[in-house]
Design an enzyme around this catalytic site. Structure first.
Site, PDB file in Angstrom:
ATOM      1  CB  CYS A 297       4.555   1.728   4.778  1.00  0.00           C
ATOM      2  SG  CYS A 297       5.338   1.229   3.974  1.00  0.00           S
TER       3      CYS A 297
ATOM      4  CE  LYS B 135       0.373   3.099   3.156  1.00  0.00           C
ATOM      5  NZ  LYS B 135       1.319   1.318   3.045  1.00  0.00           N
TER       6      LYS B 135
ATOM      7  CD  GLU C 183       2.484  -1.541   5.420  1.00  0.00           C
ATOM      8  OE1 GLU C 183       1.701  -1.426   5.013  1.00  0.00           O
ATOM      9  OE2 GLU C 183       3.063  -1.788   4.809  1.00  0.00           O
TER      10      GLU C 183
END
Length: 280
Positions: free
Chosen positions: A155, A118, A44
């Site tokens: 994540c 995300k 990430e």
């Protein structure tokens, strides 16, 4: 004969500046290529520190456009050079003041295929991400690549089962989960959530975590990147908990058919009963 996809994950320590992080990533990609990797995912926000440990507008300078920025263009060249699908998590600027936590997906011939932004953005101690990122607005895309259909889930998103399932319904065979996750907060979940998602959704999961304690905060990123198969078992060993490492594993796509024929989770879904899940 079963189809084998040789896949790779890269975990890195923060080197101190963007240029050297990119240089190290380029070397790790070459290492994976020398081992025959066909697809690879970086961690990430791979070229920076995990700056979300603090709230400081100076880190907006780490943004780049995707796909027109220099790092995406470099990675397109590398993908073509190594004949390798690349998943490249970066800090994206859509326009001035509009930023996303994004992963670019590049096919093995260097073609930019698209990006995942995300969707789930944390705002808790040491993970002040709402200061830096807007929530994603592209849904849960699945990319048709040289190694088949792949997805990305970044994540904190791994705590939300709905996106995992959306990627499975989209046909993903491998889902990459690039992360920056710390020892004190979440290590007890690291070997639990992604293998469970692989089982529930009947695909392979590649879980990537950075390593080291960075100057911006106390988060101890513990590495231990790994692949999990659709039975929830690790494919080989997990990576080191403190050093840079390139994890290269052979993923047997024939296992997907075996597991789906055995368990039939997609056949037995009841979306007609799930309306309440989308309520406010």
């Amino acid at each position: 004969m079963s189809e084998i996809v040789r896949a790779a994950l890269v975990q890195q320590r923060w080197t101190g500046d963007k240029d050297s992080m990119i240089e190290a990533a380029v070397a790790h990609i070459a290492t994976a290529a020398s081992q025959g990797a066909q697809v690879l995912c970086l961690q990430e926000l791979f070229y920076g520190p995990y700056f979300c440990q603090v709230q400081d507008a100076d880190y907006y300078s780490y943004t780049e456009q995707i796909p027109d920025g220099p790092t995406t263009q470099l990675m397109c060249e590398l993908a073509d050079q190594h004949n390798m699908v690349l998943v490249v998590p970066m800090y994206e600027q859509e326009q001035p003041g509009v930023y996303y936590n994004t992963a670019a997906v590049i096919d093995a011939d260097g073609t930019y295929l698209g990006k995942h932004r995300k969707n789930h953005i944390p705002q808790v101690k040491g993970f002040w991400e709402k200061f830096y990122f807007r929530p994603g607005n592209l849904g849960y895309p699945v990319f048709d690549t040289a190694v088949g259909k792949i997805g990305v889930y970044i994540c904190y998103e791994r705590h939300f089962p709905e996106g995992w399932r959306a990627l499975g319904l989209g046909g993903a065979r491998i889902v990459f989960n690039p992360s920056a996750t710390s020892r004190g907060l979440s290590q007890y979940l690291w070997r639990l959530e992604q293998p469970a998602a692989a089982v529930a959704n009947e695909y392979f999961v590649g879980a990537i975590n950075r390593v080291g304690v960075e100057p911006l905060g106390e988060n101890d990123f513990y590495g231990q990147s790994y692949f999990a198969d659709p039975r929830g078992q690790l494919v080989g060993e997990a990576a080191s908990d403190g050093e840079d490492e390139v994890v290269v594993r052979d993923l047997d796509m024939g296992v997907l058919t075996e597991v789906r024929d055995l368990w039939q989770f997609y056949r037995d879904r009841r979306p007609d009963t799930y309306d309440s899940l989308t309520g406010a």
